[in-house]
Design a protein around this motif. Structure first.
Motif, PDB file in Angstrom:
ATOM      1  N   SER A  94      -2.226  -5.188  -5.454  1.00 36.13           N
ATOM      2  CA  SER A  94      -1.580  -4.079  -4.743  1.00 36.13           C
ATOM      3  C   SER A  94      -1.324  -4.555  -3.328  1.00 36.13           C
ATOM      4  O   SER A  94      -2.250  -4.677  -2.518  1.00 36.13           O
ATOM      5  CB  SER A  94      -2.491  -2.843  -4.724  1.00 36.13           C
ATOM      6  OG  SER A  94      -2.702  -2.353  -6.023  1.00 36.13           O
ATOM      7  N   ALA A  95      -0.061  -4.857  -3.041  1.00 31.46           N
ATOM      8  CA  ALA A  95       0.285  -5.484  -1.772  1.00 31.46           C
ATOM      9  C   ALA A  95       0.325  -4.465  -0.643  1.00 31.46           C
ATOM     10  O   ALA A  95       0.933  -3.405  -0.768  1.00 31.46           O
ATOM     11  CB  ALA A  95       1.639  -6.183  -1.885  1.00 31.46           C
ATOM     12  N   VAL A  96      -0.344  -4.797   0.453  1.00 33.88           N
ATOM     13  CA  VAL A  96      -0.351  -3.974   1.663  1.00 33.88           C
ATOM     14  C   VAL A  96       0.047  -4.872   2.830  1.00 33.88           C
ATOM     15  O   VAL A  96      -0.486  -5.979   2.963  1.00 33.88           O
ATOM     16  CB  VAL A  96      -1.749  -3.374   1.923  1.00 33.88           C
ATOM     17  CG1 VAL A  96      -1.772  -2.600   3.230  1.00 33.88           C
ATOM     18  CG2 VAL A  96      -2.167  -2.478   0.761  1.00 33.88           C
ATOM     19  N   PRO A  97       0.983  -4.436   3.677  1.00 30.58           N
ATOM     20  CA  PRO A  97       1.387  -5.284   4.805  1.00 30.58           C
ATOM     21  C   PRO A  97       0.201  -5.642   5.698  1.00 30.58           C
ATOM     22  O   PRO A  97      -0.729  -4.851   5.876  1.00 30.58           O
ATOM     23  CB  PRO A  97       2.392  -4.400   5.564  1.00 30.58           C
ATOM     24  CG  PRO A  97       2.902  -3.439   4.550  1.00 30.58           C
ATOM     25  CD  PRO A  97       1.755  -3.185   3.619  1.00 30.58           C
ATOM     26  N   LEU A  98       0.235  -6.856   6.225  1.00 33.61           N
ATOM     27  CA  LEU A  98      -0.835  -7.336   7.100  1.00 33.61           C
ATOM     28  C   LEU A  98      -1.137  -6.348   8.216  1.00 33.61           C
ATOM     29  O   LEU A  98      -2.295  -6.082   8.534  1.00 33.61           O
ATOM     30  CB  LEU A  98      -0.418  -8.692   7.689  1.00 33.61           C
ATOM     31  CG  LEU A  98      -1.310  -9.285   8.779  1.00 33.61           C
ATOM     32  CD1 LEU A  98      -2.654  -9.669   8.207  1.00 33.61           C
ATOM     33  CD2 LEU A  98      -0.635 -10.508   9.408  1.00 33.61           C
ATOM     34  N   SER A  99      -0.104  -5.775   8.805  1.00 36.48           N
ATOM     35  CA  SER A  99      -0.284  -4.887   9.963  1.00 36.48           C
ATOM     36  C   SER A  99      -1.017  -3.598   9.613  1.00 36.48           C
ATOM     37  O   SER A  99      -1.619  -2.963  10.482  1.00 36.48           O
ATOM     38  CB  SER A  99       1.083  -4.552  10.576  1.00 36.48           C
ATOM     39  OG  SER A  99       1.925  -3.930   9.619  1.00 36.48           O
ATOM     40  N   ASP A 100      -0.978  -3.199   8.337  1.00 40.18           N
ATOM     41  CA  ASP A 100      -1.589  -1.925   7.921  1.00 40.18           C
ATOM     42  C   ASP A 100      -2.803  -2.121   7.027  1.00 40.18           C
ATOM     43  O   ASP A 100      -3.332  -1.150   6.490  1.00 40.18           O
ATOM     44  CB  ASP A 100      -0.558  -1.070   7.164  1.00 40.18           C
ATOM     45  CG  ASP A 100       0.633  -0.685   8.016  1.00 40.18           C
ATOM     46  OD1 ASP A 100       0.444  -0.541   9.236  1.00 40.18           O
ATOM     47  OD2 ASP A 100       1.737  -0.541   7.467  1.00 40.18           O
ATOM     48  N   TYR A 101      -3.248  -3.363   6.878  1.00 42.38           N
ATOM     49  CA  TYR A 101      -4.227  -3.649   5.835  1.00 42.38           C
ATOM     50  C   TYR A 101      -5.534  -2.892   6.028  1.00 42.38           C
ATOM     51  O   TYR A 101      -6.022  -2.235   5.100  1.00 42.38           O
ATOM     52  CB  TYR A 101      -4.498  -5.151   5.756  1.00 42.38           C
ATOM     53  CG  TYR A 101      -5.365  -5.541   4.586  1.00 42.38           C
ATOM     54  CD1 TYR A 101      -4.847  -5.566   3.294  1.00 42.38           C
ATOM     55  CD2 TYR A 101      -6.705  -5.878   4.768  1.00 42.38           C
ATOM     56  CE1 TYR A 101      -5.638  -5.925   2.205  1.00 42.38           C
ATOM     57  CE2 TYR A 101      -7.499  -6.236   3.687  1.00 42.38           C
ATOM     58  CZ  TYR A 101      -6.966  -6.252   2.409  1.00 42.38           C
ATOM     59  OH  TYR A 101      -7.755  -6.591   1.344  1.00 42.38           O
ATOM     60  N   GLU A 102      -6.114  -2.969   7.215  1.00 41.23           N
ATOM     61  CA  GLU A 102      -7.418  -2.334   7.420  1.00 41.23           C
ATOM     62  C   GLU A 102      -7.339  -0.819   7.280  1.00 41.23           C
ATOM     63  O   GLU A 102      -8.223  -0.193   6.690  1.00 41.23           O
ATOM     64  CB  GLU A 102      -7.979  -2.736   8.777  1.00 41.23           C
ATOM     65  CG  GLU A 102      -8.361  -4.201   8.856  1.00 41.23           C
ATOM     66  CD  GLU A 102      -9.050  -4.573  10.151  1.00 41.23           C
ATOM     67  OE1 GLU A 102      -9.504  -3.666  10.868  1.00 41.23           O
ATOM     68  OE2 GLU A 102      -9.148  -5.778  10.448  1.00 41.23           O
ATOM     69  N   GLN A 103      -6.275  -0.225   7.813  1.00 43.19           N
ATOM     70  CA  GLN A 103      -6.132   1.224   7.711  1.00 43.19           C
ATOM     71  C   GLN A 103      -5.927   1.647   6.256  1.00 43.19           C
ATOM     72  O   GLN A 103      -6.559   2.601   5.776  1.00 43.19           O
ATOM     73  CB  GLN A 103      -4.964   1.708   8.566  1.00 43.19           C
ATOM     74  CG  GLN A 103      -4.759   3.212   8.526  1.00 43.19           C
ATOM     75  CD  GLN A 103      -3.611   3.669   9.411  1.00 43.19           C
ATOM     76  OE1 GLN A 103      -2.916   2.852  10.016  1.00 43.19           O
ATOM     77  NE2 GLN A 103      -3.393   4.974   9.482  1.00 43.19           N
ATOM     78  N   LYS A 104      -5.059   0.939   5.559  1.00 48.26           N
ATOM     79  CA  LYS A 104      -4.792   1.284   4.154  1.00 48.26           C
ATOM     80  C   LYS A 104      -6.033   1.077   3.305  1.00 48.26           C
ATOM     81  O   LYS A 104      -6.336   1.880   2.403  1.00 48.26           O
ATOM     82  CB  LYS A 104      -3.639   0.416   3.632  1.00 48.26           C
ATOM     83  CG  LYS A 104      -3.233   0.712   2.195  1.00 48.26           C
ATOM     84  CD  LYS A 104      -2.620   2.086   2.030  1.00 48.26           C
ATOM     85  CE  LYS A 104      -2.043   2.263   0.639  1.00 48.26           C
ATOM     86  NZ  LYS A 104      -1.497   3.627   0.433  1.00 48.26           N
ATOM     87  N   ARG A 105      -6.783   0.023   3.588  1.00 44.82           N
ATOM     88  CA  ARG A 105      -8.012  -0.234   2.853  1.00 44.82           C
ATOM     89  C   ARG A 105      -8.980   0.937   3.009  1.00 44.82           C
ATOM     90  O   ARG A 105      -9.578   1.396   2.029  1.00 44.82           O
ATOM     91  CB  ARG A 105      -8.652  -1.528   3.359  1.00 44.82           C
ATOM     92  CG  ARG A 105      -9.946  -1.913   2.681  1.00 44.82           C
ATOM     93  CD  ARG A 105     -10.514  -3.195   3.289  1.00 44.82           C
ATOM     94  NE  ARG A 105     -10.844  -3.011   4.707  1.00 44.82           N
ATOM     95  CZ  ARG A 105     -11.007  -4.010   5.567  1.00 44.82           C
ATOM     96  NH1 ARG A 105     -10.877  -5.256   5.175  1.00 44.82           N
ATOM     97  NH2 ARG A 105     -11.313  -3.750   6.835  1.00 44.82           N
ATOM     98  N   SER A 106      -9.127   1.431   4.229  1.00 43.95           N
ATOM     99  CA  SER A 106     -10.035   2.551   4.485  1.00 43.95           C
ATOM    100  C   SER A 106      -9.590   3.804   3.738  1.00 43.95           C
ATOM    101  O   SER A 106     -10.413   4.514   3.153  1.00 43.95           O
ATOM    102  CB  SER A 106     -10.101   2.834   5.991  1.00 43.95           C
ATOM    103  OG  SER A 106     -10.665   1.756   6.686  1.00 43.95           O
ATOM    104  N   VAL A 107      -8.294   4.058   3.766  1.00 40.59           N
ATOM    105  CA  VAL A 107      -7.766   5.251   3.091  1.00 40.59           C
ATOM    106  C   VAL A 107      -8.024   5.180   1.592  1.00 40.59           C
ATOM    107  O   VAL A 107      -8.469   6.157   0.970  1.00 40.59           O
ATOM    108  CB  VAL A 107      -6.257   5.412   3.382  1.00 40.59           C
ATOM    109  CG1 VAL A 107      -5.656   6.499   2.503  1.00 40.59           C
ATOM    110  CG2 VAL A 107      -6.028   5.740   4.852  1.00 40.59           C
ATOM    111  N   LEU A 108      -7.754   4.037   0.996  1.00 38.91           N
ATOM    112  CA  LEU A 108      -7.924   3.890  -0.451  1.00 38.91           C
ATOM    113  C   LEU A 108      -9.386   4.018  -0.859  1.00 38.91           C
ATOM    114  O   LEU A 108      -9.709   4.684  -1.847  1.00 38.91           O
ATOM    115  CB  LEU A 108      -7.371   2.529  -0.895  1.00 38.91           C
ATOM    116  CG  LEU A 108      -5.850   2.376  -0.880  1.00 38.91           C
ATOM    117  CD1 LEU A 108      -5.464   0.926  -1.142  1.00 38.91           C
ATOM    118  CD2 LEU A 108      -5.196   3.291  -1.915  1.00 38.91           C
TER     119      LEU A 108
END
Length: 547
Positions: A94-108
């Motif tokens: 599940s690809a997440v842009p580098l710039s949003d990785y930490e935030q998206k990881r936390s949300v998921l």
């Protein structure tokens, strides 16, 4: 001697029991053997160190993928095809842009929607997810990972691993493991200007000051030193490497607490004499117009432009920045010569401030109920921790992406480039094949880690690598419980923002250094003392319970 607490923004680094490599290391009443015995579909029966893992039936695992803009994910990469061929495992990224990785990881993770495998997680970033039960206590299951256990034992990584332990005695991150620490960021200097001025490369920060003074005397219209890496926080790199040289890292390396071994207690990093000392040093550089004050606010492109147009002669960076950014920027000036000098030595002495732990893998707690759970742990062990898996992730496939020279040393195939090693080659190891992709190729033996390093970078690593490890890299354990962590997190944000703000004001001369004591008192009004009491309480509790 001072030892830094490895706390991230979410929590103090955990620590607990002495390292025990096995299922008994969990330290509570739960029995993970049920998940192990019930979910062995696809697993190898006798998987040990050095074995090629191959699932007994084709399996697939979901994975969060940090998608780097320099080599964006492609589904037809040879990496995916060859990985499945060798292991019988199909990864579903599940690809997440580098710039949003930490935030998206936390949300998921918070929503319970995270993939099973969650890589690119730095030590102590996992702390925020422990209390919810969303991630797996991986220390319960390391008996399934013979290569991981072997490297931890063989490289004596137990003390580092213990810094990951939470108050329950478990740890929740499988870190990347280095046999030797390697430090990559330092000053990049115009050596042709040094030659012009009759100067040697500076070996200490005092000699850096002398160098900058000489540059300023010769070229009074410029700031000899301008820096980058100031987004989103001011000079994350400079404050880190300079602070480490003084014994109190800031910027990227900032942690709230350091351990004063002589006093037997934790102290607040940004109120320490070491912090004040490097702040005074930077204030001197700014006040004498040796360091560009725009360094703390400008973009990377602005900093690079000044170096490229000879409006500055010194900047911070690493080997990739030197090769991919700075030298191409200066290509129109053939007389310009650049070198990344060994990290200058400061009051902390000749230390290597880098940890032997690297970003690693969290695992969703849902994984233990997956019928292929054991196979997944074996697969992770092979890809991330076996010598063969690490070589595969970095180098690729023999005869296609690399060849073996007469001495047996691995070399890029003639038509494959990476990090400028074969600049005229038509194919790229990362972009076209997916190897060395920043997700799987971390850690290992020095000869593997440095296998793509240029001769000059290998020379740099030989110098800095010979230095003693910095004492704060492996701090004494002081794990917070859930209630303490929640309270500490609230205080940390306010304290960090104020520290960054006031440190910058001191450096720029907007606040007199004579007000240092007042600044420390202001930190107290923002709960610094209460924070440190909480830190000390956690340390004392661990010491009482575990000796």
């Amino acid at each position: 001697m001072f030892v830094q607490s490895r706390r991230r923004a979410a929590a103090v680094a955990a620590g607990a029991l002495a390292l025990t490599l096995g299922l008994a290391a969990c330290g509570d009443d739960s029995d993970p053997s049920e998940e192990v015995s019930a979910n062995r579909a696809g697993a190898m029966e006798d998987y040990k160190v050095g074995d090629q893992f191959k699932a007994t039936e084709q399996v697939s695992f979901s994975m969060l993928y940090n998608n780097h803009p320099n080599y964006p994910l492609k589904n037809d990469w040879l990496f995916w095809q060859e990985l499945t061929k060798r292991t019988n495992v199909k990864l579903e990224p599940s690809a997440v842009p580098l710039s949003d990785y930490e935030q998206k990881r936390s949300v998921l993770i918070s929503a319970g929607d995270a993939p099973l495998i969650i890589p690119k997680t730095y030590p102590n970033q996992e702390d925020a997810f422990v209390s919810s039960g969303a991630i797996l206590p991986v220390s319960d299951y390391i008996d399934l990972m013979p290569n991981y256990k072997d490297k931890v034992a063989k490289w004596n990584l137990g003390p580092e691993i213990n810094t990951l332990r939470q108050a329950d005695g478990k740890y929740y991150l499988l870190p990347g493991l280095h046999e030797k620490p390697w430090q990559e960021y330092s000053l990049v200097v115009r050596t042709d200007i040094l030659q012009e001025l009759g100067l040697q490369e500076p070996k200490t920060w005092d000699e850096v000051y002398t160098m900058l003074k000489a540059m300023k005397a010769k070229y009074p219209a410029i700031y000899p030193f301008t820096d980058r890496y100031s987004q989103p926080k001011p000079t994350g790199n400079l404050w880190n490497i300079l602070g480490a040289s003084f014994g109190a890292p800031g910027g990227w390396g900032f942690q709230h607490a350091i351990w004063d071994a002589a006093a037997g207690k934790y102290v607040y990093t940004a109120a320490s004499p070491q912090w004040k000392a490097w702040v005074e040093f930077l204030n001197k550089l700014v006040s004498e117009k040796l360091l560009d004050p725009e360094s703390f606010t400008q973009t990377d492109d602005q900093a690079r432009s000044k170096l490229a147009t000879s409006k500055s002669f010194v900047i911070t960076g690493n080997a990739q920045g030197l090769v991919n950014d700075y030298r191409p920027d200066l290509a129109k000036n053939p007389a310009a010569k650049l070198k990344k000098i060994p990290l200058p030595i400061g009051p902390a002495g000749e230390v290597n401030p880098q940890s032997r732990m690297e970003n690693g893998v969290m695992i969703s707690s849902k994984a233990k109920d997956n019928k292929n759970f054991v196979a997944m742990m074996q697969f992770i062990d092979w890809l991330f921790y076996s010598d063969a898996g690490q070589e595969f992730a970095r180098w690729g496939v023999e005869g296609t992406t690399f060849v073996k020279g007469a001495s047996g040393k691995l070399e890029l195939a003639p038509d494959v480039n990476v990090i400028g090693l074969r600049p005229n080659a038509p194919k790229h190891l990362q972009k076209d094949f997916g190897f060395y992709n920043g997700i799987f190729a971390y850690g290992g033996k020095p000869e593997l880690v440095q296998s793509f390093f240029s001769p000059e970078e290998q020379e740099y690593q030989a110098i800095v690598g010979a230095r003693q490890p910095a004492p704060w890299v492996v701090p004494p354990p002081a794990p917070f419980n859930d209630e303490e962590r929640e309270q500490a997190t609230l205080w940390e944000t306010t304290l960090r923002d104020y520290v960054d703000q006031q440190t910058l004001r001191f450096i720029l001369g907007q606040r007199p250094l004579g007000e240092w004591d007042a600044y420390v008192n202001e930190l107290k009004t923002k709960n610094m003392d209460k924070y440190m009491e909480l830190q000390q309480k956690a340390y004392d509790r661990y010491k009482k319970e575990h000796g």
